[in-house]
Design an enzyme around this catalytic site. Structure first.
Site, PDB file in Angstrom:
ATOM      1  N   CYS A 161      -0.788  -7.768  -0.781  1.00 51.17           N
ATOM      2  CA  CYS A 161      -0.382  -6.647   0.100  1.00 51.17           C
ATOM      3  C   CYS A 161       0.967  -6.862   0.765  1.00 51.17           C
ATOM      4  CB  CYS A 161      -1.364  -6.422   1.232  1.00 51.17           C
ATOM      5  SG  CYS A 161      -3.003  -6.913   0.958  1.00 51.17           S
ATOM      6  N   ASP A 207       0.803  -1.223   0.000  1.00 54.31           N
ATOM      7  CA  ASP A 207       0.000   0.000   0.000  1.00 54.31           C
ATOM      8  C   ASP A 207       0.839   1.279   0.000  1.00 54.31           C
ATOM      9  OD1 ASP A 207      -2.480  -1.314   0.010  1.00 54.31           O
ATOM     10  OD2 ASP A 207      -2.257  -1.738   2.146  1.00 54.31           O
ATOM     11  N   HIS A 224      -9.867  -2.709  -0.933  1.00 50.76           N
ATOM     12  CA  HIS A 224      -9.009  -2.232  -2.020  1.00 50.76           C
ATOM     13  C   HIS A 224      -9.423  -2.899  -3.345  1.00 50.76           C
ATOM     14  CE1 HIS A 224      -5.889  -1.453   1.265  1.00 50.76           C
ATOM     15  NE2 HIS A 224      -6.025  -0.290   0.670  1.00 50.76           N
TER      16      HIS A 224
HETATM   17  C1  CIR Z   1      -5.397  -1.891   6.467  1.00 53.13           C
HETATM   18  O1  CIR Z   1      -6.585  -1.834   6.810  1.00 53.13           O
HETATM   19  O2  CIR Z   1      -4.824  -0.957   5.927  1.00 53.13           O
HETATM   20  C2  CIR Z   1      -4.633  -3.153   6.758  1.00 53.13           C
HETATM   21  N1  CIR Z   1      -5.088  -3.728   7.974  1.00 53.13           N
HETATM   22  C3  CIR Z   1      -4.779  -4.132   5.623  1.00 53.13           C
HETATM   23  C4  CIR Z   1      -4.202  -3.643   4.346  1.00 53.13           C
HETATM   24  C5  CIR Z   1      -4.350  -4.612   3.247  1.00 53.13           C
HETATM   25  N2  CIR Z   1      -3.762  -4.141   2.055  1.00 53.13           N
HETATM   26  C6  CIR Z   1      -4.225  -4.393   0.852  1.00 53.13           C
HETATM   27  O3  CIR Z   1      -5.290  -4.985   0.683  1.00 53.13           O
HETATM   28  N3  CIR Z   1      -3.539  -3.898  -0.166  1.00 53.13           N
END
Ligand code: CIR
Length: 253
Positions: free
Chosen positions: A248, A66, A161
């Site tokens: 991710c 991210d 996402h």
């Molecule tokens: C969040 O809510 O940002 C994290 N707990 C999970 C992020 C997951 N990332 C993604 O799907 N690219």
């Protein structure tokens, strides 16, 4: 073809990561073990893996995808939509500097999580989500343009996402579920439809002809194999508890 990946070891404080999953708290030792196995799977796909140290200040920082988008022509440091994740970009910026590639930034008031960005050759689909706003997507568009790349947006309804719901498996094959199955902007793809009860597996990752698939989703695994791919199952149950999927956990480039 990808040759490298960057991952970030989960920190103990991941227990306080953002979550809507209602699957309980992650088991940290198990998460570490699963992360090691994930790295092994990346290596099986031929990648050299750069492993960044854990950072207790950022519970969600293991979801490194991210914080940065790496294209074949430049890296783009994002501006994560969740306030608790903003500072994750500092360490990845330093790593990108060391790798000596052109580097750009998404800036306020634009926000963007690169989990919302899906690469299809020279085109990038940007999900408009609770994390990625229109300003962030238009900054991305301008940056990509500068490097001869293009982008378009897709408004998300029910997923965190964009890549929670779709994964591009190359050769025009798109793994998808729910709101994406009949989406007009995706109608030119050959859609591999993931059943609702296996929706988590819609986040699978193509790497050099192989596909990483989360463990425990046999119908999706079988479907991807039937489409001609070798699959590698990876158990990421502890990351799922924080709404994180397979993609991710790494930047692949
Ligand atoms: C969040 O809510 O940002 C994290 N707990 C999970 C992020 C997951 N990332 C993604 O799907 N690219």
């Amino acid at each position: 073809m990808f040759t490298r990946a960057i991952v970030k070891t989960p920190c103990r404080n991941m227990l306080n990561g953002i979550s809507t999953a209602s699957l309980g708290k992650p088991d940290y030792d198990l998460a570490l073990k699963q992360h090691k196995n994930y790295i092994f799977a990346l290596k099986q796909c031929g990648l050299t893996v750069i492993v960044l140290d854990p950072d207790e200040n950022f519970p969600d920082s293991t979801f490194i995808e991210d914080a940065c988008l790496i294209t074949p022509r430049c890296a783009i440091i994002t501006n994560p939509g969740a306030p608790s994740r903003r500072g994750e970009t500092i360490q990845i910026s330093e790593t990108i500097k060391e790798l000596d590639m052109p580097c750009e930034n998404i800036q306020n008031p634009g926000t963007l999580d690169a989990g919302d960005i899906m690469m299809v050759k020279d085109h990038y689909f940007a999900g408009l989500s609770d994390r990625t706003n229109i300003e962030g997507a238009s900054q991305l568009n301008l940056i990509l343009k500068k490097y001869g790349l293009t982008s378009s947006t897709i408004a998300l309804k029910n997923v965190l996402h964009l890549k929670t719901g779709i994964s591009y498996l190359e050769n025009n094959n798109l793994l998808a579920f729910g709101e994406f199955l009949t989406h007009p902007l995706l109608s030119n793809f050959n859609i591999l439809a993931v059943d609702q009860d296996e929706s988590y597996a819609a986040n699978s990752v193509w790497i050099n002809g192989k596909v990483l698939v989360p463990m425990g989703f046999p119908k999706t695994n079988k479907m991807i194999k039937a489409a001609g791919y070798q699959t590698i199952e990876v158990d990421v149950s502890e990351f799922r508890k924080l709404d994180g999927g397979l993609s991710c956990l790494s930047l692949r480039f």
